[in-house]
Design an enzyme around this catalytic site. Structure first.
Site, PDB file in Angstrom:
ATOM      1  N   CYS A 135       0.825  -1.209   0.000  1.00  0.00           N
ATOM      2  CA  CYS A 135       0.000   0.000   0.000  1.00  0.00           C
ATOM      3  C   CYS A 135       0.859   1.259   0.000  1.00  0.00           C
ATOM      4  CB  CYS A 135      -0.950  -0.027   1.188  1.00  0.00           C
ATOM      5  SG  CYS A 135      -0.180  -0.384   2.781  1.00  0.00           S
ATOM      6  N   TYR A 136       1.824   1.323   0.904  1.00  0.00           N
ATOM      7  CA  TYR A 136       2.749   2.453   0.904  1.00  0.00           C
ATOM      8  C   TYR A 136       3.497   2.529  -0.427  1.00  0.00           C
ATOM      9  CZ  TYR A 136       2.917   3.524   6.021  1.00  0.00           C
ATOM     10  OH  TYR A 136       2.672   3.927   7.298  1.00  0.00           O
TER      11      TYR A 136
END
Length: 316
Positions: A135-136
């Site tokens: 996600c990051y």
């Protein structure tokens, strides 16, 4: 009517698993064949997920039992280091199964397609093993990529995630009492997403992650030193050109707010704030870590692999 493709989810109890069930329920071409969860074994999916109707129940399935189901596609929504047994069992039983792995286990494996569609779609050539980005890492790459050829040094990325990103296993990073009125820094160098993005963009990237008290959503603030001064309009135009025709990426003027992206399936990128002299720019991207940072991206990858329109079942 064309027969539906069957799909199974392993690790369906987690936050991302719940979002995947909702996306599959809305998909006209997919049939949810099984959902595996040790903790919820025997319980109705509908009792735990308001996006699902029917009598399907969670099952506690080991790797061989998952492979024996013979599904057309399997999503592995497991913690890092837990997927290899399932991949091996599926390889042995039905190697043409599409596997989408949401962990970091195969993001550095050249034999797997790395599926960040807006940046890697052109590299998809029918691979049946797909590694879903972090996600990051998704937020970082989308914030950096349009300027990748114009940089004088490593991008510096300050990331803040809601605590759902820490999963459901209790830890300091999802302890609501510890997070109250707090911003929790962790893994400030050599984070796995730092290595992931550095590999994918073929440049060193610096990343400093933090957890905040909100439940979902990522804010990624990226400091970018330019190899030559550029105007703000020129910088923004690079982003607008790169993401033209990408329905899930919205380039905006102002700095995006995480509260405005929570529950949405796309990405907002904006700010484009120039330092004096126009040799440095700060860009901000936001996304929902459970959606575009995980479940939505997995559905994009599944659609691509199974021959559906990439955004089938994804609101946009």
């Amino acid at each position: 009517m064309t027969q539906k493709k069957t799909i199974g989810i392993v690790g369906a109890r987690g936050h991302t698993g719940s979002e995947l069930i909702r996306l599959v329920a809305a998909h006209p071409g997919l049939e949810l064949a099984f959902v595996s969860s040790r903790e919820l074994d025997g319980q109705r999916v509908a009792d735990h997920n308001d996006g699902w109707q029917g009598e399907l129940r969670f099952e506690n399935l080991d790797a061989d039992a998952v492979a024996a189901k013979g599904a057309d596609a399997v999503i592995l929504a497991l913690p890092n280091g837990k997927g290899a047994l399932f991949v091996a069992a599926i390889d042995a039983a039905k190697p043409d199964t599409v596997i989408v792995d949401l962990s970091a286990d195969y993001r550095f494996d050249a034999g797997w397609y790395y599926g960040l569609p807006e940046l890697t779609r052109s590299r998809y050539a029918g691979q049946r093993r797909i590694s879903n980005p972090g996600c990051y890492a998704t937020a970082m790459q989308l914030a950096i990529a349009p300027l990748a050829g114009h940089l004088a040094g490593p991008p510096q990325c300050f990331g803040v995630s809601g605590y759902s990103g820490a999963g459901t296993t209790p830890s300091d990073k999802n302890n609501v009492a510890l997070l109250a009125d707090n911003l929790m820094p962790y893994a400030l160098t050599d984070h796995i997403h730092e290595r992931e993005v550095s590999k994918q963009l073929a440049m060193p990237v610096e990343f400093m992650p933090h957890v905040a008290p909100h439940f979902r959503g990522i804010t990624m603030t990226v400091n970018l030193w330019l190899s030559a001064p550029m105007s703000r309009d020129a910088v923004k135009a690079l982003y607008e050109t790169r993401y033209a025709g990408e329905p899930l990426i919205e380039v905006i003027d102002e700095a995006p707010w995480v509260s405005r992206i929570a529950g949405r399936h796309g990405v907002q990128t904006g700010a484009f704030t120039m330092a004096p002299g126009n040799g440095r720019v700060v860009v901000v991207s936001t996304l929902d870590n459970l959606l575009k940072g995980a479940a939505t991206q997995a559905m994009q990858n599944l659609n691509l692999a199974l021959g559906f329109d990439e955004l089938t079942s994804i609101p946009h």
